[in-house]
Design an enzyme around this catalytic site. Structure first.
Site, short mmCIF file in Angstrom:
data_model
loop_
_atom_site.label_atom_id
_atom_site.label_comp_id
_atom_site.label_asym_id
_atom_site.label_seq_id
_atom_site.Cartn_x
_atom_site.Cartn_y
_atom_site.Cartn_z
N THR A 1 -7.50 14.90 -41.90
CA THR A 1 -8.54 13.88 -42.13
C THR A 1 -8.63 12.90 -40.97
O THR A 1 -7.64 12.25 -40.62
CB THR A 1 -8.27 13.13 -43.45
OG1 THR A 1 -8.12 14.10 -44.48
CG2 THR A 1 -9.40 12.18 -43.78
N ASP B 1 0.78 -1.23 0.00
CA ASP B 1 0.00 0.00 0.00
C ASP B 1 0.81 1.28 0.00
O ASP B 1 0.25 2.37 -0.05
CB ASP B 1 -0.94 0.02 1.22
CG ASP B 1 -1.90 -1.16 1.19
OD1 ASP B 1 -2.34 -1.52 0.09
OD2 ASP B 1 -2.18 -1.72 2.26
N CYS C 1 11.36 7.89 7.82
CA CYS C 1 10.77 7.09 6.73
C CYS C 1 10.27 8.01 5.63
O CYS C 1 9.51 8.95 5.89
CB CYS C 1 9.63 6.24 7.26
SG CYS C 1 8.86 5.33 5.91
N CYS D 1 8.09 7.42 3.31
CA CYS D 1 6.86 6.90 2.69
C CYS D 1 6.05 7.99 2.00
O CYS D 1 5.70 7.88 0.83
CB CYS D 1 5.98 6.22 3.73
SG CYS D 1 6.32 4.47 3.88
N ASP E 1 -3.97 9.83 -36.57
CA ASP E 1 -4.83 8.66 -36.37
C ASP E 1 -4.08 7.44 -35.89
O ASP E 1 -4.65 6.36 -35.74
CB ASP E 1 -5.62 8.34 -37.65
CG ASP E 1 -4.71 8.01 -38.82
OD1 ASP E 1 -3.51 7.83 -38.59
OD2 ASP E 1 -5.20 7.92 -39.95
N ASP F 1 4.75 10.71 9.98
CA ASP F 1 5.01 9.83 8.83
C ASP F 1 3.71 9.27 8.26
O ASP F 1 3.35 9.54 7.12
CB ASP F 1 5.93 8.68 9.24
CG ASP F 1 6.06 7.70 8.09
OD1 ASP F 1 6.60 8.11 7.05
OD2 ASP F 1 5.59 6.56 8.20
N ASP G 1 -3.10 16.31 -37.65
CA ASP G 1 -3.49 15.86 -38.98
C ASP G 1 -4.86 16.47 -39.28
O ASP G 1 -5.55 16.91 -38.36
CB ASP G 1 -3.65 14.33 -39.01
CG ASP G 1 -2.31 13.64 -39.16
OD1 ASP G 1 -1.32 14.33 -39.39
OD2 ASP G 1 -2.28 12.41 -39.01
N CYS H 1 6.83 -0.20 0.45
CA CYS H 1 6.49 -1.60 0.12
C CYS H 1 7.08 -1.95 -1.24
O CYS H 1 7.66 -3.02 -1.44
CB CYS H 1 4.97 -1.78 0.04
SG CYS H 1 4.05 -1.31 1.51
#
Length: 729
Positions: A429, A17, A383, A385, A624, A710, A427, A21
């Site tokens: 067309t 999370d 930390c 985080c 395109d 933290d 472009d 990690c």
């Protein structure tokens, strides 16, 4: 490792999370023999590993040893770089294949946060802490052992994760800092505080998990738009089958009010389609035969028969979800910088914490217990985080928000770059225009307009030529009943002729018509006027006499003027680059208000784009996705425009799936909002740490506020990033 022996495995991981990690998992997996590359996406909850054959089990064990749960493993063997050639330039996004893994077939059901191991552990430690507090009041002698027991319930698994992370290459993890701080607090007699800090740490981790799962759900919710069943026509009857089982070319019925279960083309029926769930377009779009429909959109008022054009795993929604997850695994430049910074930041804070704990007592006669306590508090501030998650959380939310509106960006690097563009080269067309001619004028020479369309449509019935399609569409729009033509035949390069209701009818170019019968000066002037504004004129002759001129043009998209103005309001210069002739291009350019360069070959477009870049400007090329590859490659960002074709999705850096010019401006706005959000996040993360560093040294705050600095900052940063999921008003 050669591409031939490489495998790519994607794991879905629960409990991953925050950014630390990701670092732990990445470091651990890179130490597994045979692993050559690891991509971790915290927001998507996925880990993609490139490795030699047959070491999936050891990778899984390594991840689970860090305290995470591997939900499933999907793989794709032997072609880890098979589509690298599709990616036309490396400066904008990472080379990776886009093959599906079995994990792509659909999102895995996730455990609700309140039933996770983290929630259980937090509750148990909370109850133990409350019990210790009550026992301490009733029996003061057992207060310290009770708090120590409460602390150990939470700290033992945290310490185990810290040890596994340390031997896997991440010695300075938040778990390690937490373990040292808690044990140190016990040694200086702050057992109650140590237990409380462990509990607060677990609450913070739980909140991080809730925030991360919200971000994760935003893109996966798209897959829930597709209904589970479909009404399949088979052997002359209709039966209900699972939508996932539909095959390409199958014919399905969609009743009014039902969600459309697959991408497809309407083969009969007409209805207003509500595309808001997929495209964000609030107004239903009227579609009839040959109209394209997307899985997850809602059929309005008519029964439709639809021919399926993509299997469930390849429909627009499934591909968007897959590509967004892959995009979330690639790091943006800002994210890479923050990662590098955090590698030095945490060890640096550990050194500062050690100095604060030791130097004042040794050199200045300070109280050992007081300064060790301050050092331990600063350890918790170490930390990174909140800092490390500040960028990927915002980018993941933006990629998801964009995908839900049909704006697909291939990773954080592209998202950052789009906001910096100064010139947008379009472009013509199919990009600025609809890509197919429409009848704009019916200039009658004495014959009623409806009669002109009736006879012209009769000649063109059954033809798939773009001009024929335009005439047939105009006749259908005006509910003209088209009679049958006999002896209809095309005259190469000139037109078409036939007999309709006993009359000899010809429809063709003005030059071909003049070969058959003279046109008046007035008629020629009218045709010249059509040509001046880029329209193609066809002349209808009835029994050899001029009856009318029908003008057609590939008209600008309905939002072209507004979309280009939005870009100019953002300070982006706009230009049309087209291979079309000067007259037609200039006429369209005047209509929508854009500078025009016409009559260009692909290499000319590439040179113009390169010229802007050499002049120090950031350039986006919008096309395109199939033509003009050199110009798309030469641009800082190549944006494919159109209906989510495979080629457009796979080759460009970004794609506007629903073909709206205004969506290019929406992409720029999304990028700029994201970068603003990232700056706010970094400010919050560093600001809170700096504040608590000063207040800790000054003796104002201690261990509790330090851990809140933290985990609290991480939650604030994540929630701030989640604001990007909401579309702007």
């Amino acid at each position: 490792m050669s591409a031939a022996t490489a495998e790519k495995t994607r794991m879905r991981v629960e409990g991953m999370d925050c950014a630390s990690c990701a670092t732990k998992i990445e470091n651990a997996l890179l130490r597994v023999e045979g692993v050559s590359e690891v991509r971790v996406s915290v927001p998507a909850g996925t880990v993609t590993v490139q490795h030699a054959a047959s070491d999936v089990l050891s990778m899984r064990k390594r991840v689970e040893g860090l305290g995470y749960k591997v939900l499933d493993v999907g793989g794709e063997g032997g072609h880890a770089h098979s589509q690298a050639s599709n990616h036309h330039h490396s400066h904008s996004h990472d080379h990776r294949d886009h093959g599906g893994s079995c994990a792509d077939a659909g999102p895995v059901a996730r455990t609700p946060w309140w039933r996770t191991a983290k929630a259980t552990m937090t509750i148990v430690v909370g109850v133990a802490l409350a019990a210790a507090f009550v026992l301490g009041k009733l029996v003061p002698a057992v207060e310290t052992p009770a708090f120590l027991a409460a602390m150990l319930i939470g700290l033992v698994p945290i310490g185990g994760r810290a040890f596994n992370a340390a031997i896997s290459g991440t010695p300075f993890s938040i778990e390690m800092l937490m373990t040292i701080a808690a044990i140190g607090a016990v040694f200086i007699g702050a057992t109650e505080e140590a237990a409380t800090v462990v509990f607060l740490f677990l609450i913070g981790e739980l909140l991080e998990g809730v925030a991360a799962s919200r971000a994760r759900a935003s893109i996966q919710d798209l897959t829930k738009l597709v209904p589970e069943t479909a009404r399949l026509e088979r052997d002359g009857r209709v039966e209900e089958v699972p939508a996932a089982s539909l095959e390409v070319q199958a014919v399905i019925q969609v009743r009014p009010g039902d969600r459309i279960p697959a991408d497809g083309v309407i083969i009969s029926g007409e209805s207003a389609i509500d595309e808001a769930p997929v495209t964000g377009e609030s107004t239903p779009v009227r579609k009839g035969v040959e109209g394209t429909v997307y899985a997850g959109t809602i059929n309005g008022d008519g029964l439709l028969r639809v021919r399926v054009t993509a299997a469930a795993a390849d429909n627009t929604i499934a591909r968007v979800v897959r590509l967004v997850e892959e995009a979330q695994e690639s790091k943006a430049p800002t994210e890479r910088f923050i990662d590098r910074f955090s590698r030095y930041y945490t060890p640096g804070v550990v050194v500062v914490a050690a100095l604060i704990a030791v130097v004042p007592p040794l050199l200045f006669g300070g109280e050992w217990q007081e300064w060790i306590y301050k050092g331990l508090a600063i350890l918790l501030i170490g930390c990174p985080c909140a800092l490390v998650i500040s960028t990927p959380a915002a980018i993941a939310a933006s990629l998801s928000a964009g995908a839900r509106r049909g704006l697909l960006l291939k990773g954080g690097a592209v998202l950052e770059e789009v906001g910096r563009i100064q010139v947008a080269c379009f472009d013509k067309t199919g990009t600025l225009t609809a890509g197919k001619p429409q009848v704009t004028d019916v200039a009658s020479f004495g014959v009623p307009e409806e009669e002109v369309l009736r006879l012209a449509a009769a000649l063109e019935s059954g033809s798939s030529h773009p001009l024929a399609t335009a005439i047939l569409a105009a006749a259908a729009d005006r509910s003209v009943v088209v009679p049958a033509a006999t002896d209809a035949s095309a005259i190469g390069g000139k037109g078409v002729r036939g007999t309709v209701e006993g009359r000899l009818v010809f429809l063709g170019s003005p030059q071909a018509a003049e070969e058959l019968t003279p046109l008046t000066e007035q008629q020629k002037t009218l045709i010249a006027a059509f040509n001046e504004v880029g329209k193609t004129a066809s002349v209808l002759l009835i029994d050899g006499a001029p009856a009318a001129a029908i003008a057609m043009r590939d008209e600008p998209r309905t939002d072209a003027v507004q979309g280009l103005q939005r870009l100019r309001d953002l300070g982006v210069e706009t230009m049309m680059l087209t291979g079309d002739n000067e007259r037609t291009a200039t006429a369209i350019g005047r209509t929508i208000g854009i500078r025009v360069r016409a009559g260009l070959l692909p290499q000319d477009k590439q040179q113009i784009v390169s010229g802007f870049r050499n002049g120090g400007k950031k350039v986006a090329k919008i096309g395109d996705g199939i033509n003009d590859a050199p110009a798309l490659a030469a641009a800082d960002v190549g944006i494919a425009m159109g209906g989510g074709t495979d080629v457009a999705l796979e080759t460009a850096d970004a794609a506007v799936l629903h073909g709206r010019v205004a969506d290019v401006a929406a992409m720029v706005e999304l990028s700029r909002r994201t970068m603003g959000n990232i700056k706010q996040n970094i400010g919050v993360a560093l600001g809170l740490k700096a504040l608590f560093l000063v207040t800790t040294v000054a003796g104002i705050t201690g261990l509790w506020p330090a851990i809140l600095a933290d985990t609290g900052a991480t939650v604030i940063v994540t929630l701030n990033a989640l604001r990007l999921l909401r579309a702007p008003k």
